[in-house]
Every structure is written in C-alpha cells, then in structure tokens.
Design a protein around this motif. Structure first.
Motif, PDB file in Angstrom:
ATOM      1  N   LEU A 231       0.810  -1.224   0.000  1.00  0.00           N
ATOM      2  CA  LEU A 231       0.000   0.000   0.000  1.00  0.00           C
ATOM      3  C   LEU A 231       0.842   1.271   0.000  1.00  0.00           C
ATOM      4  O   LEU A 231       0.489   2.231  -0.704  1.00  0.00           O
ATOM      5  N   PRO A 232       1.958   1.364   0.758  1.00  0.00           N
ATOM      6  CA  PRO A 232       2.796   2.550   0.610  1.00  0.00           C
ATOM      7  C   PRO A 232       3.247   2.786  -0.832  1.00  0.00           C
ATOM      8  O   PRO A 232       3.310   3.930  -1.283  1.00  0.00           O
ATOM      9  N   VAL A 246      -1.915  -4.078  -6.804  1.00  0.00           N
ATOM     10  CA  VAL A 246      -1.998  -4.822  -5.544  1.00  0.00           C
ATOM     11  C   VAL A 246      -2.356  -6.267  -5.901  1.00  0.00           C
ATOM     12  O   VAL A 246      -2.559  -6.598  -7.055  1.00  0.00           O
ATOM     13  N   GLY A 247      -2.420  -7.145  -4.899  1.00  0.00           N
ATOM     14  CA  GLY A 247      -2.840  -8.514  -5.160  1.00  0.00           C
ATOM     15  C   GLY A 247      -1.987  -9.534  -4.448  1.00  0.00           C
ATOM     16  O   GLY A 247      -0.906  -9.242  -3.937  1.00  0.00           O
ATOM     17  N   LEU A 252       0.402 -11.249   0.902  1.00  0.00           N
ATOM     18  CA  LEU A 252      -0.601 -12.207   1.360  1.00  0.00           C
ATOM     19  C   LEU A 252      -1.473 -11.690   2.495  1.00  0.00           C
ATOM     20  O   LEU A 252      -2.445 -12.353   2.869  1.00  0.00           O
ATOM     21  N   TYR A 253      -1.161 -10.505   3.023  1.00  0.00           N
ATOM     22  CA  TYR A 253      -1.810 -10.056   4.253  1.00  0.00           C
ATOM     23  C   TYR A 253      -2.569  -8.749   4.077  1.00  0.00           C
ATOM     24  O   TYR A 253      -2.121  -7.831   3.388  1.00  0.00           O
ATOM     25  N   LEU A 254      -3.707  -8.678   4.731  1.00  0.00           N
ATOM     26  CA  LEU A 254      -4.475  -7.437   4.803  1.00  0.00           C
ATOM     27  C   LEU A 254      -3.882  -6.518   5.851  1.00  0.00           C
ATOM     28  O   LEU A 254      -3.810  -5.296   5.693  1.00  0.00           O
ATOM     29  N   ARG A 268      -8.865  -1.927  -0.427  1.00  0.00           N
ATOM     30  CA  ARG A 268      -7.939  -1.040   0.274  1.00  0.00           C
ATOM     31  C   ARG A 268      -7.339  -0.016  -0.690  1.00  0.00           C
ATOM     32  O   ARG A 268      -7.201   1.170  -0.365  1.00  0.00           O
ATOM     33  N   ALA A 269      -6.951  -0.486  -1.873  1.00  0.00           N
ATOM     34  CA  ALA A 269      -6.357   0.418  -2.850  1.00  0.00           C
ATOM     35  C   ALA A 269      -7.365   1.465  -3.328  1.00  0.00           C
ATOM     36  O   ALA A 269      -7.023   2.642  -3.483  1.00  0.00           O
TER      37      ALA A 269
END
Length: 296
Positions: A231-232, A246-247, A252-254, A268-269
């Motif tokens: 995400l950063p 993303v993906g 592998l983690y939220l 999230r993106a």
C-alpha cells in the motif's frame, strides 16, 4: 499526482505461496473467480499466472490459460486480461562442485516458447521480463537475455498485444528503453516497476523516483513492492503520476496476522486512491487510457 488511476490486481503469481494463504487461487476456476472478485472491488486489470492444479506450482500449459480466459469471457466481467509471459526462465544452478548440473526444478525455454499461450489466446496485455536477475538466496537465476528479449518483444508487437515491461532493476529499464530506440516496442508499451524482490531493485522511494525520471514522457506505468510495502507503494506510485498494483502475487496479508483476499486488497487500494482525491478508472476507461487493441 495521477488523478485517474488504473488498478491492476496481480491475482496469484507463481511463487511458493499457496500453502501460506488458502485464498491464493490455484485452479482455472478459482483464478477466474478471484479475478472477478477483484474486478467487483474496482480492479480494471487482472494480471494472471496459472498453476498446476495438482502441484500448485506455476505452469506454462496453454489449456490452463485458455480455461481462465474462457471463464472470464463467459461471465459479465469486462476486466482487462493481462497474462504473464515470464514463465520459462527459471534456471537452478547446480551445486558448487558442478554448477552446470542444473537442478530438476529448472524450467528454461527460449523467448518465443514463453509466448505460446500469448500467440494462442492474444490477450489485451502480456508481460515481458526485461532482464536476468538472481531470485532469492539460493541458486535460482531468472534468465532473460537481450537476444531473448528482442525476439520476444518483436513477436508481441507482431501479435498486436500491448506489452507490459517488467522492470526488476535499473539495468532492466535501461534495456527496455534500448528496445524502444530499436523500434521493437509499440508506443503504448507499459512499464511495471517491480521493487523489493530479492535481489532486484530494493524497496526505496528515492530509487523509484530515479526510475520514474528515466521513463519517456507520457509513459503509462505502475510501481509495486512486496509485502507490507504494497500500500505505501500504491500511494507513492499515484503521487508520482503512475498507476497502482496490488494482489496476492505480491502480498498475502491485509494487516499483520490477517490473511487477505484479492478483493480486500483492491478495496484497500480503492479507498486509498479516493481518499487522496483521485479517481479509479473502469476497465473501459483503462482500455482507452492505455490505447489497447481496438481503442487506438
């Protein structure tokens, strides 16, 4: 900052991740369903690998790619299909005393053979890994030589498929720009700046800025980094004028200790991009932005 952002969801990759997160799709049906989930969440592009349903390892089998594409076309999902063409470059060097005794995991074919499924299916986008690189801490080398790349790039151009140039280090970008000078790439070639993959380009924002500054004016590009940097990097990519990836191929983690799905990572993106004041493009808008086949 980019005000009109395309989200790519890298659905599954070919790494040894299936046993680490049960949401990593393996079968063609699972892969197609996960791509649809990502599309429903806001992804315009699905970047797709296929895996052997029995071993869960990455595969180059054309019939597996064909089934994924058929399932997506049969649904009401209009996601842009981006198929990897990077499989077939894995060279596992033998032991120290006999390095040319390549390990049985080796899957090394020529540049054109890596495109067999692209020739058969002609997706809107396919990837081209723009150089050789050490992968991880063992004896795995991903092999993509200048001769292989020139042949592959020329064939992708002949097929009318838009190429996404996978850039794992600065030398990869240098050579991609050389292929542009040689006329091997169409002018709508995309750049994917890949960081944090040992031992390619490290996840460093100053390095990302340096690579972005090397890109031709008006290029369409995306950057991503692995794991908790996903995400950063999505934020930084949009801020520098790029798109977002993303993906589960890359992360592998939220959040810490919470396994993700592709749909959750795309959500999230979307929230990140919209909270930054930008807009997420639909697949139709992405096709126009990228000048994909039929929209140029």
């Amino acid at each position: 900052m980019n005000q009109d952002v395309i989200i790519t969801c890298a659905i599954n990759g070919a790494g040894d991740t299936a046993d680490k997160n049960p949401n990593v799709p393996i079968t063609p049906e699972q892969i197609a369903n996960s791509a649809i989930e990502a599309w429903n969440a806001g992804a315009a592009i699905a970047h797709i690998h296929v895996r052997d349903p029995e071993t869960k390892q990455g595969s180059r089998r054309v019939e597996l790619y064909a089934e994924v594409c058929e399932r997506l076309h049969a649904s009401n999902c209009d996601v842009v299909i981006n198929l990897t063409a990077g499989m077939g470059g894995d060279l596992y060097i033998g032991p120290e005393e006999n390095p040319t005794a390549f390990c049985p995991e080796t899957d090394l074919v020529g540049g054109l053979e890596r495109l067999v499924h692209i020739e058969a299916l002609k997706p809107e986008i396919c990837t081209l890994d723009c150089g050789s690189v050490n992968f991880g801490d063992n004896n795995l080398v991903y092999v993509s030589t200048p001769d292989m790349l020139r042949r592959g790039a020329a064939r992708i151009k002949e097929l009318g498929v838009t190429v996404e140039l996978e850039i794992f280090d600065t030398g990869n970008l240098w050579f991609a720009l050389q292929m542009m000078k040689e006329g091997l790439l169409d002018d709508n070639a995309m750049f994917q700046l890949c960081q944090g993959i040992p031992w390619g380009a490290p996840p460093d924002f100053t390095l990302l800025k340096g690579m972005v500054d090397m890109l031709p004016n008006h290029s369409q590009w995306t950057a991503f980094a692995l794991g908790r940097n996903q995400l950063p990097w999505a934020a930084q990519s949009a801020l520098l004028g790029g798109h977002v990836r993303v993906g589960l191929e890359d992360n592998l983690y939220l959040e810490k200790g919470v396994l993700a799905t592709n749909g959750q990572l795309v959500e999230r993106a979307v929230n990140l991009i919209e909270n930054m004041g930008a807009r997420v493009l639909s697949p139709t808008e992405a096709r126009e932005k990228l000048r994909l086949r039929g929209t140029q």
